[in-house]
Design an enzyme around this catalytic site. Structure first.
Site, PDB file in Angstrom:
ATOM      1  N   ASP A 114       0.868  -1.187   0.000  1.00 37.10           N
ATOM      2  CA  ASP A 114       0.000   0.000   0.000  1.00 37.10           C
ATOM      3  C   ASP A 114       0.904   1.235   0.000  1.00 37.10           C
ATOM      4  O   ASP A 114       2.105   1.149   0.276  1.00 37.10           O
ATOM      5  CB  ASP A 114      -0.875  -0.037   1.258  1.00 37.10           C
ATOM      6  CG  ASP A 114      -1.746   1.201   1.397  1.00 37.10           C
ATOM      7  OD1 ASP A 114      -2.297   1.658   0.386  1.00 37.10           O
ATOM      8  OD2 ASP A 114      -1.844   1.715   2.521  1.00 37.10           O
TER       9      ASP A 114
ATOM     10  N   ASP B 149      -1.261  -0.889   6.147  1.00 36.89           N
ATOM     11  CA  ASP B 149      -1.499  -0.380   7.506  1.00 36.89           C
ATOM     12  C   ASP B 149      -2.964  -0.150   7.820  1.00 36.89           C
ATOM     13  O   ASP B 149      -3.293   0.174   8.956  1.00 36.89           O
ATOM     14  CB  ASP B 149      -0.752   0.939   7.701  1.00 36.89           C
ATOM     15  CG  ASP B 149      -1.410   2.089   6.953  1.00 36.89           C
ATOM     16  OD1 ASP B 149      -1.555   3.183   7.514  1.00 36.89           O
ATOM     17  OD2 ASP B 149      -1.798   1.879   5.775  1.00 36.89           O
TER      18      ASP B 149
ATOM     19  N   ASP C 283      -6.453  -2.840   3.631  1.00 39.03           N
ATOM     20  CA  ASP C 283      -5.350  -3.709   3.211  1.00 39.03           C
ATOM     21  C   ASP C 283      -5.478  -5.127   3.742  1.00 39.03           C
ATOM     22  O   ASP C 283      -4.638  -5.976   3.441  1.00 39.03           O
ATOM     23  CB  ASP C 283      -4.013  -3.121   3.681  1.00 39.03           C
ATOM     24  CG  ASP C 283      -3.771  -1.723   3.147  1.00 39.03           C
ATOM     25  OD1 ASP C 283      -4.068  -1.488   1.965  1.00 39.03           O
ATOM     26  OD2 ASP C 283      -3.296  -0.863   3.904  1.00 39.03           O
TER      27      ASP C 283
END
Length: 1097
Positions: free
Chosen positions: A425, A883, A887
């Site tokens: 990400d 995080d 995700d």
């Protein structure tokens, strides 16, 4: 607002769309019919005796997250242990050891199995006991419960029942899923933090029904009763359908009335609620699915080695049985000393078939030491110790947050050393997810003179290129005088570089204001009021200060506000508005108060804006709007959102600044900034009234069409907008990210970034973090434009994408430079087609040939689908790192999931296999610990098989010498303790402490990491090499010892005296560093055994 006193004014907050349904008149109530399956739950509020009388047996409020319980531990744990093929074999061998055909005593076969299985079960019990203690801690939390007659008292969570009235105070967790009845605010609102549920740190606003607002103290519940009829337990966090029957009326319920278990009460002194779902019926427990079972590549291959050894075991057992049959049938009758006239059936040449089958079973037990019984438990011990080293590595400890690295599972340690592709990400992972307001465009004019990190990185690269150019030119002996064209170009580049790097009147010195990195004297200190477009600038600032859902928290000492915002972007906008002189100061359910400083004199005026409607932001809408009435009575719609959405909704006379704003947005995107467009629309009373009637009608609709109706009505209002300007905020890179990515690239890892940013922003962030490098050739795959997506058919678009992929593949094949690097960039719309079955394989074939891949504008689902495609399509190890809650799918789909404990909550960490505080720690986790763990486990397993095969084959060689009689050359106690005690410590030491190179060398030469992805230490060539050495060494050692004993001990052999073989070489092998340890253990035991055991016998 809630400090010990009630709000006196009754606030009309029911018109806010973002906070739930309309508060209609009684005659307008449209309760859900609640019929059919899925809507059978009935809750009698404050009536425990009714629940008992009607036999409504809802589950208790205690929870259990353990894998086992007291009753099922032994059967379930045994089942888990005997799912392993090797353990099944040893169980069968232990059962057969009680029969006469066993070459060993029953104790010698059962004791090692009991020890190994017991140790593994003890480990399972220890891990599960920790979960049990955590459950006990949660179940014994205290909550204030109504005990009758308006009296509340403390009771543990596990004793709370459906229908109970609960009082929850500030900063406490909700013990069950509750219907909010009232709060310390007179209008019945409360603020809730849902980080434990969805990972979001922003506060959510909940509100009670107007009919229950009077239940605002303990005594009010003395005679309170009511009935809730609602949906059955389900895992949907964001939906709820039900009715509340109270005071002879029926009120519809929605998610805005529900307080979910494990969320926390914030900024509210207390609330009262009635329990709807308890324990495992609560929505958070309905969502608590088990993490997917993940096994490392080495562990999977180890199963194949076990099967190979089983094949070898069966083969040599057949060989031994054939030899036994031949000896028994043709030679045994001549051996008079065996008493052939009085022989047991397993040696009877007249029943050679039965004798051969008996010997086959004997041989399968006898040669069983080819299979290492303690392998699994030894690997588990080693992995736990390796995980401890990871957890205690101070180089991966974040001092700012006090967060260490954590191996949340020890099963995948060695997999860290075999990663081929990293999928990451961006926001909060590569960047800090802490936004700074840096630039803006208002009325076609760009403001903000400071440079972003991307600009600074580009400037440094440009300076480096200029230095190299100077160095190259200095090598030419002759240079013409005068101004050559390239000199003019270079001078222009130097001027541009100086503009970026140098300060401008001292304004490049950033103030220490979190969220605000803007500097431009034209807007600061009230100077904007002198601008010709001051009216537009004023409207821009008011949109920033009013169009949001944030909650202010007043610091009474400094008389300034901090903000609880739904996103870091929104918080940065409010900080910017405050610094510009428009401070969002106070919010009630129906109003927003802004303190405005309209001139350089510093005079502050409080302005109140009445909130009529608020149309919230969603990932689908990509915009939010608020309809307000100002103090002059004007009704205005204020809107902010993605530029692609806002620009499509502009009126003909609202495009005055469109071209200039679009140009500025492109410039902001090119330097890595996140952008939003701002617009407004003036409404007259009749227009708003007609629209509001439709809006309220849609809000009171209960059923699956409600959301679609609301979206349609909202969309009709967010039209004919007038563009005001755009914002640009910077999400700074985390410390050390460029260096980390550079090292990972040197280690041969392919890095994919999956982000929701637009392509221009993602590309420039890629350059700033070294994901994209100078000289790297970019391949951009995208649909031409939005119009083509609408007008062209799906097949036409897919053909276009396939053509782009084919052309890019041809370009890479024709590239003559063997060191050329390519980067693939693709957007979310194109990715939708690229992930379809008839395109995805071509897309993947192109992507895996690229050094870096950036996927832009992707959804959480697309992240998981891309991860699955890479994992299954390449067959190589993938690692996903993120995080946020968006995700989680990607993290669980990958072979290894790494969570970053950032500002988006702990959802990603909870779903991960490893957690770290900063992205830069990934370098050490993989390049150091991954490399070590892979090599340690690989060599340990090979060494384990080596010593066991060599040991087992000496028994086979002895069998050939002993006429395939099924007798063992070793005493039973040697056999028992060989794996479990005598040779276990050297192997475990190898798996825990082996270091081929120090950590500094690993980091200095990251290419060493490629030993793992190439599997240099655990491929079949290496494994078969170890096995070949086993056969050779076992043969040499046996015959050396055998010949020695034949030459020196022959009389003893004839007199049937026992002799003992020194098998130290068998447990040492090729690892000379373990010789002393093995010698000490083995010889110490041998001495004790030879001195004591014969005397005992």
């Amino acid at each position: 607002m809630a400090r010990g006193r009630r709000i006196r004014a009754r606030l009309r907050w029911s018109n806010l769309y973002t906070f739930g349904c309309l508060r209609p008149n009684i005659s307008e109530e449209v309760p859900h019919p609640l019929q059919g399956p899925g809507y059978s739950r009935t809750v009698y509020c404050n009536q425990p005796q009714v629940h008992e009388r009607r036999s409504l047996f809802y589950c208790k409020n205690n929870i259990s997250t353990t894998k086992y319980n007291a009753i099922m531990f032994f059967p379930k744990a045994l089942f888990e242990q005997f799912r392993r093929v090797a353990n099944i074999y040893f169980l069968l061998a232990a059962c057969l050891s009680a029969s006469p055909i066993s070459p060993f005593s029953a104790l010698s076969m059962i004791a090692p199995l009991v020890f190994v299985v017991g140790l593994s079960m003890a480990k399972e019990a220890l891990e599960d006991s920790r979960r049990f203690l955590q459950d006990v801690k949660v179940n014994r939390r205290k909550a204030s419960l109504h005990r009758g007659n308006g009296v509340f008292g403390l009771r543990s969570w596990q004793k709370i029942m459906v229908g109970d009235i609960v009082k929850v105070e500030k900063d406490q967790f909700f013990p069950a899923d509750l219907l909010l009845l009232s709060s310390s605010y007179e209008d019945g609102i409360c603020y809730v933090e849902t980080m434990n549920l969805d990972g979001e740190t922003n506060l959510k606003l909940k509100r009670s029904l107007e009919a229950t607002l009077s239940l605002d103290n303990d005594g009010a519940f003395k005679d309170f009763t009511g009935t809730i009829r609602c949906e059955d337990p389900n895992p949907n966090l964001y939906t709820f359908v039900g009715n509340f029957e109270y005071d002879r009326q029926v009120y519809p319920l929605d998610p805005g009335h529900i307080l979910l278990r494990d969320s926390k009460l914030r900024n509210t002194e207390y609330v009262y609620g009635v329990v709807i779902f308890t324990g495992h019926d609560s929505k958070v427990m309905q969502n608590s699915t088990k993490s997917p079972s993940k096994r490392s590549t080495i562990e999977k291959k180890m199963d194949h080695i076990i099967y190979t050894l089983f094949t070898v075991l069966i083969l040599i057992s057949f060989i031994s049985s054939i030899g036994f049959v031949v000896k028994t049938k043709y030679q045994a009758p001549d051996w008079w000393y065996l008493r052939p006239d009085d022989i047991e059936y397993q040696y009877d040449p007249r029943k050679i078939g039965l004798a051969g089958m008996s010997h086959l079973i004997t041989a399968l037990i006898l040669y069983g030491y080819l299979i290492p019984i303690s392998l699994y438990v030894s690997i588990e011990i080693v992995k736990v110790l390796q995980a401890t080293f990871i957890n205690q590595d101070l180089q991966m400890y974040d001092e700012d947050t006090g967060t260490p690295a954590e191996a949340r599972t020890s099963n995948l340690n060695e997999e860290l050393g075999q990663v081929d592709t990293i999928l990451s990400d961006k926001t909060g992972t590569l960047t800090c997810n802490q936004m700074d307001f840096l630039k803006c465009s208002i009325a076609g004019t760009s403001y903000g003179v400071r440079s972003s990190e991307v600009e600074l990185a580009a400037a440094k690269q440009m300076a480096s290129d200029l230095d190299e150019e100077d160095s190259d030119l200095s090598n030419f002996p002759m240079q013409k005088k005068g101004n050559a064209p390239w000199e003019n170009v270079r001078r222009d580049e130097e001027i541009e570089l100086e503009t970026v790097v140098t300060s401008k009147g001292g304004e490049d010195q950033r103030p220490s204001i979190k969220g605000f990195g803007f500097a431009d004297s034209r807007l600061m200190d009230g100077n904007w009021s002198k601008d010709p477009n001051a009216a537009v600038i004023l409207l821009f600032f008011r949109i920033l200060a009013v169009c949001h859902t944030a909650i202010p928290e007043l610091n009474e000492e400094s008389d300034s506000c901090t903000y609880e915002a739904e996103s870091p972007d929104e918080g940065a906008f409010l900080v910017a508005a405050r610094e510009f002189g428009f401070e969002f100061y106070r919010r009630t359910q129906s109003t927003v108060v802004v303190r405005e400083r309209l001139s350089a004199s510093g005079q502050v005026v409080e302005r109140e804006y009445k909130i009529l409607n608020l149309l919230e932001f969603t990932s689908k809408r990509k915009r939010m709007s608020v309809i307000v009435r100002d103090e002059e009575g004007n009704i205005i719609l204020l809107c902010k959102g993605a530029d692609s959405i806002i620009f499509d909704r502009l009126s003909k006379n609202g495009k005055k600044y469109l071209d200039a704003t679009s140009r500025h947005l492109n410039e902001y995107g090119e330097v890595g900034l996140r952008t939003l467009a701002l617009a407004y629309r003036n409404l007259d009373e009749q227009e708003y009234s007609d629209w509001n009637d439709e809006f309220q009608k849609a809000k009171t609709t209960v059923g699956p069409v409600r959301d679609a109706m609301l979206e349609k009505v909202s969309d009709s209002m967010e039209r004919e907008l007038i563009l005001v300007g755009a914002t640009a905020v910077e999400d700074k890179l985390q410390k050390g990210v460029p260096q980390c990515i550079d090292k990972l690239a040197q280690a041969g890892l392919k890095i994919w970034v999956l982000t929701g940013d637009k392509m221009e922003t993602a590309i420039n962030i890629g350059f700033s973090c070294s994901l994209l490098r100078q000289g790297m050739k970019q391949i951009c795959i995208s649909t031409a434009n939005s119009d083509s997506v609408i007008n062209d058919g799906k097949e036409v678009i897919k053909d276009n994408i396939l053509t782009q992929i084919t052309n890019a593949s041809q370009l890479m094949k024709l590239e003559k430079d063997p060191h050329a690097a390519f980067a693939l960039i693709i957007d979310g719309k194109t990715l939708t087609y690229a992930l379809e079955d008839d395109v995805k394989h071509q897309f993947l074939a192109l992507a895996v040939e690229c050094a870096s891949v950036i996927c832009c504008r992707v959804s959480p689902k697309q992240k998981a689908l891309v991860t699955r495609l890479v994992k299954e399509g390449t067959g190589k190890t993938t690692l996903a790192i993120g995080d946020g809650a968006n995700d989680v799918g990607m993290i669980q789909e990958a072979d290894i999931g790494v969570g970053i404990s950032g500002v988006e909550g702990m959802q990603a960490v909870m779903a991960s296999d490893f957690s770290i505080a900063q992205f830069r720690f990934l370098e050490r986790l993989l390049v150091v610990h991954g490399h070590w763990c892979y090599k340690r486990i690989a060599q340990m397993i090979c060494y384990f098989f080596y010593k066991n095969i060599a040991f087992g084959l000496t028994i086979f060689y002895f069998e050939a010498f002993a006429g395939f009689s099924g007798q063992s050359v070793y005493d039973d106690w040697y056999m028992i303790l060989f794996n479990v005690v005598l040779t276990s410590l050297p192997v475990i030491s190898l798996g825990v402490f082996e270091q081929d190179v120090p950590s500094e060398v690993c980091l200095q030469f990251p290419a060493l990491y490629q030993q793992g992805p190439k599997n240099l230490f655990f491929d079949w060539y290496r494994i078969l090499g170890w096995m070949g050495n086993d056969c050779r060494h076992g043969c040499c050692w046996y015959h050396n010892v055998h010949l020695h004993h034949l030459g020196c001990q022959l009389p003893d052999c004839l007199n049937n005296e026992p002799f003992y073989m020194d098998t130290t070489p068998l447990c040492v092998g090729q690892h000379s560093q373990l010789v002393p340890l093995s010698l000490i253990i083995w010889h110490a035991f041998s001495s004790i055994f030879q001195d004591c055991i014969p005397n005992i016998g």
